[in-house]
Design an enzyme around this catalytic site. Structure first.
Site, PDB file in Angstrom:
ATOM      1  N   ASN A 149      79.474  20.109  73.512  1.00  0.00           N
ATOM      2  CA  ASN A 149      80.388  20.740  74.465  1.00  0.00           C
ATOM      3  C   ASN A 149      80.546  19.971  75.767  1.00  0.00           C
ATOM      4  O   ASN A 149      81.521  20.154  76.471  1.00  0.00           O
ATOM      5  CB  ASN A 149      79.927  22.174  74.767  1.00  0.00           C
ATOM      6  CG  ASN A 149      78.457  22.258  75.075  1.00  0.00           C
ATOM      7  OD1 ASN A 149      77.619  21.799  74.296  1.00  0.00           O
ATOM      8  ND2 ASN A 149      78.121  22.832  76.210  1.00  0.00           N
ATOM      9  N   GLN A 177      82.424  24.199  69.243  1.00  0.00           N
ATOM     10  CA  GLN A 177      83.429  23.326  69.851  1.00  0.00           C
ATOM     11  C   GLN A 177      84.298  22.637  68.801  1.00  0.00           C
ATOM     12  O   GLN A 177      85.376  22.157  69.122  1.00  0.00           O
ATOM     13  CB  GLN A 177      82.755  22.253  70.718  1.00  0.00           C
ATOM     14  CG  GLN A 177      82.076  22.795  71.963  1.00  0.00           C
ATOM     15  CD  GLN A 177      83.068  23.260  73.035  1.00  0.00           C
ATOM     16  OE1 GLN A 177      84.221  22.819  73.084  1.00  0.00           O
ATOM     17  NE2 GLN A 177      82.620  24.147  73.903  1.00  0.00           N
ATOM     18  N   CYS A 323      78.952  27.059  80.255  1.00  0.00           N
ATOM     19  CA  CYS A 323      78.106  28.123  79.714  1.00  0.00           C
ATOM     20  C   CYS A 323      76.829  28.243  80.515  1.00  0.00           C
ATOM     21  O   CYS A 323      76.141  29.244  80.475  1.00  0.00           O
ATOM     22  CB  CYS A 323      77.808  27.847  78.251  1.00  0.00           C
ATOM     23  SG  CYS A 323      79.319  27.695  77.310  1.00  0.00           S
TER      24      CYS A 323
HETATM   25  N1  PLP Z   1      77.781  26.747  71.400  1.00  0.00           N
HETATM   26  C1  PLP Z   1      78.553  25.863  72.030  1.00  0.00           C
HETATM   27  C2  PLP Z   1      78.532  24.432  71.620  1.00  0.00           C
HETATM   28  C3  PLP Z   1      79.377  26.260  73.081  1.00  0.00           C
HETATM   29  O1  PLP Z   1      80.140  25.368  73.713  1.00  0.00           O
HETATM   30  C4  PLP Z   1      79.381  27.629  73.455  1.00  0.00           C
HETATM   31  C5  PLP Z   1      80.176  28.099  74.599  1.00  0.00           C
HETATM   32  O2  PLP Z   1      80.551  27.350  75.452  1.00  0.00           O
HETATM   33  C6  PLP Z   1      78.578  28.528  72.740  1.00  0.00           C
HETATM   34  C7  PLP Z   1      77.783  28.043  71.720  1.00  0.00           C
HETATM   35  C8  PLP Z   1      78.548  29.973  73.054  1.00  0.00           C
HETATM   36  O3  PLP Z   1      79.674  30.627  72.539  1.00  0.00           O
HETATM   37  P1  PLP Z   1      80.140  32.041  73.126  1.00  0.00           P
HETATM   38  O4  PLP Z   1      80.701  31.762  74.479  1.00  0.00           O
HETATM   39  O5  PLP Z   1      81.164  32.532  72.168  1.00  0.00           O
HETATM   40  O6  PLP Z   1      78.927  32.916  73.159  1.00  0.00           O
END
Ligand code: PLP
Length: 386
Positions: A149, A177, A323
Site C-alpha cells: 500500500n 490494494q 491506515c
Molecule cells: N491491507 C492493506 C494492504 C490496506 O492498504 C488496507 C487499507 O488501507 C487494509 C488492509 C485495511 O482495509 P480496510 O480499510 O478495509 O479495513
C-alpha cells in the site's frame, strides 16, 4: 480550481453505478436475508448475487467468499481464524505487511506463536531465500501481501504460495490494494486465503471479503447466529455487500481499458518528479508495482510538510500509509526497504485513480518543485548538506 485527488490507495469514491445498485437496499428492499418472507428472500438473493459476482471476479467458487467488515477483518479472520485450529506453532509474514496483518501476527505471537518476519530488498520484493529458509516443520501459515500500500511493489505470490505448500503450510495474501487494480485469479495464484476491501475499488467503506479455498478450515472470530457459513456472524450489511459485488464486477470488466491510461499517467508523474526535483529517490520496484502508485522520498524535507503545502494548493496526497493515520512514525515499509528514517520521513505517496487526468499530473509537476525548494530553503539539514 477543482481539487486534485491523488490518494486512491487510501480510499476511492463510490462509483455512481455502484451507489445506484446499493440504494434500493437502504429503502424498499430492507429485508433481513435470514428471514423466509418475501423481503428476506429479496435480501438473500441480493447477497448471493453479490457473492457470485465477487467469486467470478476472482475465479473462485461462490461458496469460497466470506463477507467481512473490510480488509482489516478479512486479514484478522485469515490469520487468527486459521491458526485457531492448531496448537501454537510457527507463522511467517513479510516485513512490509499492512498493520492489519502485522498486528494480528503480533497478537498471535503474544499467545505463543513463533513469528518470523521476512525481509524485503530495496525494491520491496521479498527475499526469496530468507522466505524459504524461514519455514519450519511446525510452520502453519505464511502471509505475504500481493501489492504494497505504500510503495506499490507486487510480490510473486504464486511462487510464495507454492513454497509454503511444499513446506506443508497454508498461504494467505492481503490483496486489498491489488484487487480491482490488477488481475487477481485465486487459481492462478494458488493461495488458500485472500483478503480484499471494497473501498479501494470504488465500492463502499466497511465491507470486504475473505476468499477461503475449499478445504481450508477456519474458526470464526465473531460468534452468533452463524451467518456466512458460520464464519462471520452478524446480520449481513446488504447494501454494502451489493456495493462490493457491483464494484468488483465493474473493476474487472473495465480494467483492460483503464490500465494503459493509468500506466501512462504513472510514468508521466514519476518521470516528471525525478526530472524536476533534485535528490529524489523513487521508492518501490520500477515495473513490478501497482499501476497507479508513485512513491518517492525527497531528501531534507518532511513528508507531512509537503503534504500540507500540497493540500493548500488543492492537491491531496499521502505521506505514508493512511491506515496508520495521524502517526508521525516513519513508515515501517520504507525502513524495511533499507532506507534511513530521514528518507522515510521525507516520503510522499501519490496514488492515481480513474478520474485523474494528464492536466492534473502536469499541475502537480508545476506546483511541487517550488514547494520542495521553499521547504528546503527552511531546512537546517539542507543547509548543513547532511
Ligand atoms: N491491507 C492493506 C494492504 C490496506 O492498504 C488496507 C487499507 O488501507 C487494509 C488492509 C485495511 O482495509 P480496510 O480499510 O478495509 O479495513
Amino acid at each position: 480550481m477543482k481539487p486534485i485527488y491523488f490518494d486512491h490507495a487510501a480510499t476511492t469514491p463510490v462509483d455512481p453505478r455502484v451507489l445506484e445498485a446499493m440504494l434500493p437496499f437502504f429503502g424498499e428492499c430492507y429485508g433481513n436475508p435470514s428471514e423466509l418472507h418475501a423481503l428476506g428472500r429479496e435480501g438473500r438473493r441480493a447477497v448471493e448475487a453479490a457473492r457470485a459476482a465477487a467469486a467470478a471476479a476472482l475465479n473462485a467458487g461462490e461458496r469460497d467468499i466470506v463477507f467481512t467488515s473490510g480488509g482489516t477483518e478479512a486479514d484478522n479472520l485469515a490469520l487468527a481464524g486459521y491458526l485457531e485450529r492448531f496448537e501454537p506453532g510457527h507463522l511467517i509474514v513479510s516485513a512490509i505487511e499492512h498493520a492489519a496483518v502485522i498486528e494480528t501476527a503480533r497478537a498471535l505471537a503474544r499467545r505463543g506463536w513463533a513469528l518470523d518476519v521476512v525481509p524485503v530488498d530495496r525494491d520491496g520484493l521479498i527475499d526469496l531465500d530468507a522466505y524459504e529458509a524461514a519455514f519450519r516443520p511446525d510452520t502453519r501459515l505464511a502471509s505475504v501481501m500481493l501489492a504494497n500500500n505504500v510503495v506499490g511493489t507486487m510480490q510473486p505470490v504464486g511462487e510464495l504460495a507454492r513454497i509454503a505448500h511444499e513446506h506443508g503450510a497454508a498461504f494467505h495474501t492481503d490483496a486489498v490494494q491489488a484487487v480491482g487494480a490488477v488481475p487477481v485469479d485465486v487459481e492462478e495464484l494458488g493461495v488458500d486465503l485472500l483478503s480484499l476491501s471494497a473501498h479501494k475499488l470504488y465500492g463502499p467503506k466497511g465491507i470486504g471479503a475473505l476468499y477461503v479455498r475449499p478445504g481450508t478450515r477456519l474458526a470464526p472470530l465473531l460468534h452468533g447466529g452463524g451467518h456466512e457459513r458460520r464464519l462471520r456472524s452478524g446480520t449481513e450489511n446488504v447494501p454494502a455487500i451489493v456495493g462490493l459485488g457491483a464494484a468488483l464486477a465493474l473493476a474487472v470488466e473495465e480494467m483492460p481499458e483503464r490500465r494503459p491510461g493509468l500506466l501512462a499517467l504513472r510514468e508521466r508523474l514519476a518521470e516528471g518528479i525525478l526530472g524536476a526535483v533534485p535528490e529524489v529517490t523513487y521508492l518501490g520496484h520500477r515495473t513490478l508495482r501497482l499501476p497507479g502508485n508513485v512513491a518517492f522520498a525527497v531528501r531534507y524535507v518532511e513528508g507531512e510538510s509537503m503534504l500540507l503545502q500540497l493540500d493548500q494548493a488543492g492537491i491531496m496526497v499521502s505521506s505514508g500509509s493512511a491506515c496508520a493515520s495521524g502517526s508521525l512514525e516513519p513508515s515501517h515499509v520504507i525502513l524495511a526497504l533499507g532506507y534511513r528514517p530521514e528518507d522515510a520521513h521525507g516520503s510522499v505517496r501519490l496514488s492515481l485513480g480513474r478520474q485523474n487526468t494528464e492536466e492534473e499530473v502536469d499541475r502537480f509537476l508545476e506546483v511541487f518543485p517550488p514547494i520542495v525548494e521553499k521547504l528546503r530553503a527552511m531546512s537546517p539539514l539542507y543547509h548543513a548538506g547532511a
